[in-house]
Write an enzyme that holds these catalytic residues in place. Sequence first.
Site, short mmCIF file in Angstrom:
data_model
loop_
_atom_site.label_atom_id
_atom_site.label_comp_id
_atom_site.label_asym_id
_atom_site.label_seq_id
_atom_site.Cartn_x
_atom_site.Cartn_y
_atom_site.Cartn_z
N SER A 94 0.91 -1.21 -0.05
CA SER A 94 0.08 -0.07 0.09
C SER A 94 1.01 1.15 0.00
O SER A 94 0.50 2.32 -0.29
CB SER A 94 -0.87 -0.05 1.16
N HIS A 140 1.74 4.40 4.81
CA HIS A 140 1.22 5.28 4.05
C HIS A 140 1.54 6.76 3.66
O HIS A 140 1.59 7.24 2.43
CB HIS A 140 -0.56 5.26 4.41
#
Length: 328
Positions: free
Chosen positions: A153, A203
């Site tokens: 991610s 992230h």
Amino acid sequence: MEWGRRRVSRGMLPLLALHTANEYYRLGWKPPVTASLLAVNTLIYLRPSFVDSVLPTLNEVWFNPHLILKHKDLKRFLLSPFYHMDEAHLVYNMLSLLWKGIQLETTMGSAEFASMVATLLGMSQGITLLLAKSLLFFDYEKFYFSEFSVGFSGVLFAMKVVLNSQSADYTSVHGLVVPSRHAAWVELILIQMFVPGVSFLGHLGGILAGILYLRLKNAYFGSDPVTIVFKGLADALSWPLRFARGLFRRRRISGRGTVGRGQTRRSSSGVWRCEACTYHNHGVLSVCEMCGTARDGNGLPFHQRSSLQSQELPLDELRRRRLERFGS
């Protein structure tokens, strides 16, 4: 859960495979790097017998800033993005990779896309490590410096920044309509609020990596060294296939002219733009498919013309030609 054991799909992976096959079936050109990334992530998760013995276990590749810095563990630094916690984690990330990868690789080309992914992976991991180390000064050692995480991610957040960097449109992020350029930041906040256990630093590191990549790319003209390496590898690996095709290639004749060595020079993308109506035509056509205007500029594609100027056709004449070509 026993990490490192072979896993059996619970129904989501067949749906991912079906969706991927459907997307690639609709494409004229099949992006190979995106397909390879999907396959590698899926194989590492499933751990079939022919790779199980050579793959490290999940416990050996967790991204943990403390262990990476203490033991200088490059295995955790480089491999953790390709491991996933469970099937839902993998499928969610791979669906995102499929959508972003097809768009970026189709636009950039496989060599530059592969270079970008490798660069973003290293940048996102490095920035995450730097952020975790920096937070020691604010007494967040226990929560961030000792955090364990895996997954693709971080790279996907970086790819999202690159993909949306030139977009002036709006997009929907989990039901919220926001400017595309800010979509990654909004998604970062929403995921952190409503999805427990996600890596905020991972992230955030991905978003910052995407921004840094764009800044460096805008400041540097020409092919970067990583792209040159990937292009060289791609040329070397594809040489036997190109050689075999050359042995059996034959000139093909169609109603729109000769396809093969006898065609006029084309752009790398195989299109040229009509000077009258600006329609983009396939490189093998000698007249515009939209308005019938002859291809000018001695057969050169539009971005290779240096100083050729042309006058635009009157609107009525353009409409008449279209009607003559396609009928009413």
